[in-house]
Motif scaffolding. Structure first.
Motif, PDB file in Angstrom:
ATOM      1  N   THR A 185       0.849  -1.188   0.000  1.00  0.00           N
ATOM      2  CA  THR A 185       0.000   0.000   0.000  1.00  0.00           C
ATOM      3  C   THR A 185       0.887   1.241   0.000  1.00  0.00           C
ATOM      4  O   THR A 185       1.797   1.371   0.815  1.00  0.00           O
ATOM      5  CB  THR A 185      -0.914   0.016   1.228  1.00  0.00           C
ATOM      6  OG1 THR A 185      -1.746  -1.158   1.202  1.00  0.00           O
ATOM      7  CG2 THR A 185      -1.800   1.249   1.221  1.00  0.00           C
ATOM      8  N   ALA A 189      -4.852  -1.707  -7.441  1.00  0.00           N
ATOM      9  CA  ALA A 189      -6.057  -1.152  -6.818  1.00  0.00           C
ATOM     10  C   ALA A 189      -5.831   0.318  -6.503  1.00  0.00           C
ATOM     11  O   ALA A 189      -4.719   0.740  -6.160  1.00  0.00           O
ATOM     12  CB  ALA A 189      -6.411  -1.908  -5.543  1.00  0.00           C
ATOM     13  N   GLY A 243      -7.670   2.914  -4.016  1.00  0.00           N
ATOM     14  CA  GLY A 243      -8.689   2.918  -2.971  1.00  0.00           C
ATOM     15  C   GLY A 243      -9.286   1.531  -2.856  1.00  0.00           C
ATOM     16  O   GLY A 243      -8.564   0.539  -2.698  1.00  0.00           O
ATOM     17  N   ASP A 244     -10.609   1.446  -2.968  1.00  0.00           N
ATOM     18  CA  ASP A 244     -11.285   0.149  -2.906  1.00  0.00           C
ATOM     19  C   ASP A 244     -11.555  -0.433  -4.291  1.00  0.00           C
ATOM     20  O   ASP A 244     -12.167  -1.498  -4.400  1.00  0.00           O
ATOM     21  CB  ASP A 244     -12.619   0.296  -2.156  1.00  0.00           C
ATOM     22  CG  ASP A 244     -12.411   0.685  -0.699  1.00  0.00           C
ATOM     23  OD1 ASP A 244     -11.376   0.273  -0.133  1.00  0.00           O
ATOM     24  OD2 ASP A 244     -13.271   1.401  -0.145  1.00  0.00           O
ATOM     25  N   ALA A 245     -11.124   0.268  -5.320  1.00  0.00           N
ATOM     26  CA  ALA A 245     -11.427  -0.161  -6.695  1.00  0.00           C
ATOM     27  C   ALA A 245     -10.301  -1.034  -7.250  1.00  0.00           C
ATOM     28  O   ALA A 245      -9.143  -0.617  -7.300  1.00  0.00           O
ATOM     29  CB  ALA A 245     -11.633   1.054  -7.594  1.00  0.00           C
ATOM     30  N   ASP A 246     -10.657  -2.264  -7.651  1.00  0.00           N
ATOM     31  CA  ASP A 246      -9.690  -3.147  -8.316  1.00  0.00           C
ATOM     32  C   ASP A 246      -9.468  -2.627  -9.734  1.00  0.00           C
ATOM     33  O   ASP A 246     -10.416  -2.370 -10.476  1.00  0.00           O
ATOM     34  CB  ASP A 246     -10.249  -4.569  -8.360  1.00  0.00           C
ATOM     35  CG  ASP A 246      -9.237  -5.571  -8.882  1.00  0.00           C
ATOM     36  OD1 ASP A 246      -8.783  -5.410 -10.028  1.00  0.00           O
ATOM     37  OD2 ASP A 246      -8.905  -6.513  -8.147  1.00  0.00           O
ATOM     38  N   ASP A 271      -4.864   5.954  -1.031  1.00  0.00           N
ATOM     39  CA  ASP A 271      -4.034   4.744  -1.000  1.00  0.00           C
ATOM     40  C   ASP A 271      -4.180   3.978  -2.314  1.00  0.00           C
ATOM     41  O   ASP A 271      -5.290   3.807  -2.830  1.00  0.00           O
ATOM     42  CB  ASP A 271      -4.456   3.839   0.157  1.00  0.00           C
ATOM     43  CG  ASP A 271      -4.006   4.371   1.503  1.00  0.00           C
ATOM     44  OD1 ASP A 271      -3.032   5.162   1.520  1.00  0.00           O
ATOM     45  OD2 ASP A 271      -4.616   4.009   2.529  1.00  0.00           O
ATOM     46  N   ARG A 309      -2.641   0.234  -4.246  1.00  0.00           N
ATOM     47  CA  ARG A 309      -1.929  -1.028  -3.992  1.00  0.00           C
ATOM     48  C   ARG A 309      -1.159  -1.391  -5.249  1.00  0.00           C
ATOM     49  O   ARG A 309      -1.696  -1.337  -6.370  1.00  0.00           O
ATOM     50  CB  ARG A 309      -2.922  -2.139  -3.628  1.00  0.00           C
ATOM     51  CG  ARG A 309      -3.491  -1.980  -2.219  1.00  0.00           C
ATOM     52  CD  ARG A 309      -4.697  -2.880  -1.989  1.00  0.00           C
ATOM     53  NE  ARG A 309      -4.391  -4.288  -2.106  1.00  0.00           N
ATOM     54  CZ  ARG A 309      -3.855  -5.034  -1.122  1.00  0.00           C
ATOM     55  NH1 ARG A 309      -3.554  -4.459   0.034  1.00  0.00           N
ATOM     56  NH2 ARG A 309      -3.623  -6.315  -1.292  1.00  0.00           N
TER      57      ARG A 309
END
Length: 656
Positions: free
Chosen positions: A485, A530, A532-535, A557, A559
């Motif tokens: 992250t 990713a 945030g929360d989006a792949d 953030d 990934r």
């Protein structure tokens, strides 16, 4: 009935492997003990086991000879055709291995892929009992198209999955067990070809459309088996060996040629000179193709594994169709005389092309013009037709399964009676001249059966594990760091790097080593998985930029993963077992329990002596009708059972 037959085959396969395990254990005990009393007991036990194996093999051969259940239920007057039995396999459980691999290799929660794994296992299970139609072919082709995707996702050259693929030989019932996924691919391909043969035998050959469907099915079966032979090398079971596949290809093309002949004769054969000569050539062609099949079946080691029913049927059809050719040519000579209105040159040319050498050096024109010459040579052809049909009936009587095929016996007998009656009609009681020997008729056809590679073996499928990311990047052969992250913050409205995303996923380039993201651990060449929360494994640059454009002063953030150096690949290990075939296979499968998964067992893995390879390759008058009969009855079989190969003596030629 077909499903029942397949279930019986599966049961026999299980009994065969159970007996083979017992035999392997007895042989090991025999080698380990020096006690004479124990040795005598073990030798006696081995004799019982080998007898049981012989009986099981005979039962399996009987199933391969049970062609009547595969024929069209409305079929009443056609010679039965031979289908291939499907290879059986054990049920597979991918869940534990795939979940572990997803967690270890892709750093994702394997349990989140339970639905995808279940769908895959359902598809494979459906392949074990496909319907005998295009829907069944589609199921097999769909799974076949998924296998390369699974291979790329999960099967790495540097580690084994602990998954053992087990398939049983279609002819011997001997199991083959490998961790190499190529066994799965080859076996599914074999079953696609086998299913085409079963579709072909179930077609209604009393209609033109049904015959065309049968022709297409057998040509496609030959094409699939040819593709298997050319693509996979050193296959570890008899039914997929190059010599066996070559024979099977010949047999499928012979059956397609037979259906082509039936299609020509379906509307009736005109009792006319040129039409009869054409049918003589066509019948001779079918006879020659079956003769090639029989010659191939007579070679070692094929003759030890092909059902006696098959080789006998090929022999019977060779004599039957060659006799038909002589009957048609005799009819052309005996029933038609050269008239002033006939085209003499055309008839002379047609007759001269019927033989390699004319009978007793006679000229075609002399035969056509002289009534007595026509009669003598016509009788010579009828004599060969009668003798050929008698030989076909004699060979037919040698096989128990063939004797139970009422429709075949009726057609052979009717053909013999017709030729004999015509011979007697043209015979004279006061005739004492020496008989002529009719020459062989040249075999040729206007419609040669050819292999046809079906497009159905390559179908578009959606990767079950698409969520893992693009296969070009997220595959088993690539090694990755665990996702990290990284906090992105704007500095003067600049993120400190640029993005490249052709093809997906998006990759970090031109990274400023002093930007906050770099300080937080971002590296040049990282892939963004990713935001945030989006792949975003499947997102292009514009999609990712859209997610990043509204970054506020608190940042966001992301990934990322980094590609690792895979290093030198480890040699592939492949634990292989194939019955008692000597020296070539490890005995790892003998320790397996039918009801338990192999995953938890401790076994010694040995490198396979057989490697699977993939070759690179570019590449209006009255009519005559054929005899018919009502069809009924069941099939026997009659052949000395081939001796099971022993697992003790070493013999390099045991496989091929």
């Amino acid at each position: 009935p077909v499903c029942s037959l397949q279930n019986e085959r599966a049961s026999l396969n299980q009994q065969i492997i159970r007996q083979m395990r017992m035999r392997a254990g007895a042989e090991n005990l025999l080698r380990a003990t020096s006690n004479n009393k124990v040795c005598d007991m073990v030798v006696l036990e081995l004799s019982y086991i080998n007898s049981n194996l012989q009986l099981l093999m005979e039962q399996l051969e009987g199933l391969n000879s049970s062609v009547e259940v595969y024929q069209n239920i409305q079929e009443t007057s056609s010679i039965p055709l031979i289908p291939l039995g499907l290879k059986e396999t054990k049920e597979m459980d991918f869940s534990v291995s795939f979940k572990d691999f997803i967690l270890e290799h892709y750093s994702e929660d394997g349990s989140s892929f339970e639905e995808e794994i279940a769908d895959l296992m359902d598809l494979r299970q459906a392949c074990r009992t496909p319907s005998r139609n295009d829907a069944g072919i589609e199921i097999l082709a769909k799974y076949f198209s998924h296998i390369p995707l699974l291979e790329s996702r999960f099967f790495s050259a540097t580690r084994q999955m602990g998954i053992f693929f087990t398939w049983y030989d279609s002819f011997t019932g001997v199991p083959v067990c490998q961790q190499n996924v190529s066994l799965e691919k080859a076996s599914i391909l074999f079953n696609i070809g086998a299913l085409y043969t079963q579709i072909g035998t179930r077609c209604n050959r009393q209609t033109g459309a049904g015959l065309q469907d049968a022709i297409t099915a057998f040509q496609k079966a030959a094409g699939v088996l040819h593709h298997l032979k050319e693509t996979f090398t050193h296959t570890p079971s008899y039914d997929m060996s190059p010599s066996m596949l070559s024979m099977l290809i010949k047999m499928m093309l012979a059956q397609a040629q037979e259906c082509l002949f039936e299609k020509i004769a379906l509307s009736g054969i005109r009792n006319e000179f040129f039409s009869l000569l054409k049918m003589a050539h066509e019948a001779a062609k079918v006879g020659d193709t079956y003769d090639q099949v029989h010659q191939s079946m007579s070679q070692t080691p094929i003759k030890d594994n092909v059902p006696f029913f098959w080789s006998t049927m090929a022999q019977v059809k060779t004599h039957h169709y060659r006799s038909l050719a002589h009957y048609f040519l005799a009819t052309a000579l005996l029933d038609h005389q050269l008239r002033p209105s006939d085209d003499e040159d055309q008839q002379e040319k047609a007759l001269s092309q019927a033989y390699d050498a004319m009978p007793d050096g006679r000229s075609p024109l002399d035969i056509l013009r002289k009534i007595e010459e026509r009669r003598q040579i016509g009788k010579a052809h009828l004599r060969r037709a009668v003798i050929g049909h008698e030989e076909g009936l004699r060979i037919h009587s040698l096989c128990r399964h063939l004797r139970k095929l009422d429709v075949l016996q009726a057609i052979l007998q009717a053909s013999h009676n017709r030729s004999l009656a015509k011979f007697n009609d043209n015979n004279r009681e006061d005739e004492f001249t020496d008989y002529l020997e009719a020459p062989d008729i040249i075999s040729k056809t206007e419609h040669k059966a050819e292999m046809e590679t079906p497009m159905s073996t390559k179908v578009k499928v959606t990767d079950f594990f698409r969520r893992l990311g693009p296969l070009s990047v997220f595959s088993a052969k690539q090694r990755w760091t665990a996702p990290r992250t990284v906090r992105l913050r704007l500095e003067d409205r600049d993120l400190g790097f640029t993005l490249r995303g052709d093809p997906v996923p998006v990759q970090v380039t031109s990274l400023d080593p002093l930007c906050p993201a770099a300080v937080d651990g971002l590296k040049e060449g990282d892939y963004i998985v990713a935001v945030g929360d989006a792949d975003c494994k499947w997102m292009v640059v514009s999609d990712v930029m859209r997610l990043l454009k509204d970054v506020d002063e608190d940042g966001i953030d992301i990934r990322v993963v980094s590609l690792m150096d895979s290093g030198l690949p480890m040699p592939t290990k492949s634990a292989t077992y194939c019955g008692g075939i000597s020296k070539t296979y490890s005995m790892i499968c003998l320790a397996f329990d039918d009801d338990k998964s192999p995953k938890g067992r401790k076994v010694t893995k040995k490198g396979s002596f057989l490697s699977w390879g993939v070759k690179n390759h570019l590449k209006s008058s009255s009519t005559l009708s054929l005899p018919t009969a009502d069809y009924s009855g069941t099939l026997p079989w009659n052949k000395p059972c081939p001796t099971f190969p022993s697992s003790s003596p070493y013999n390099d030629s045991a496989l091929y």
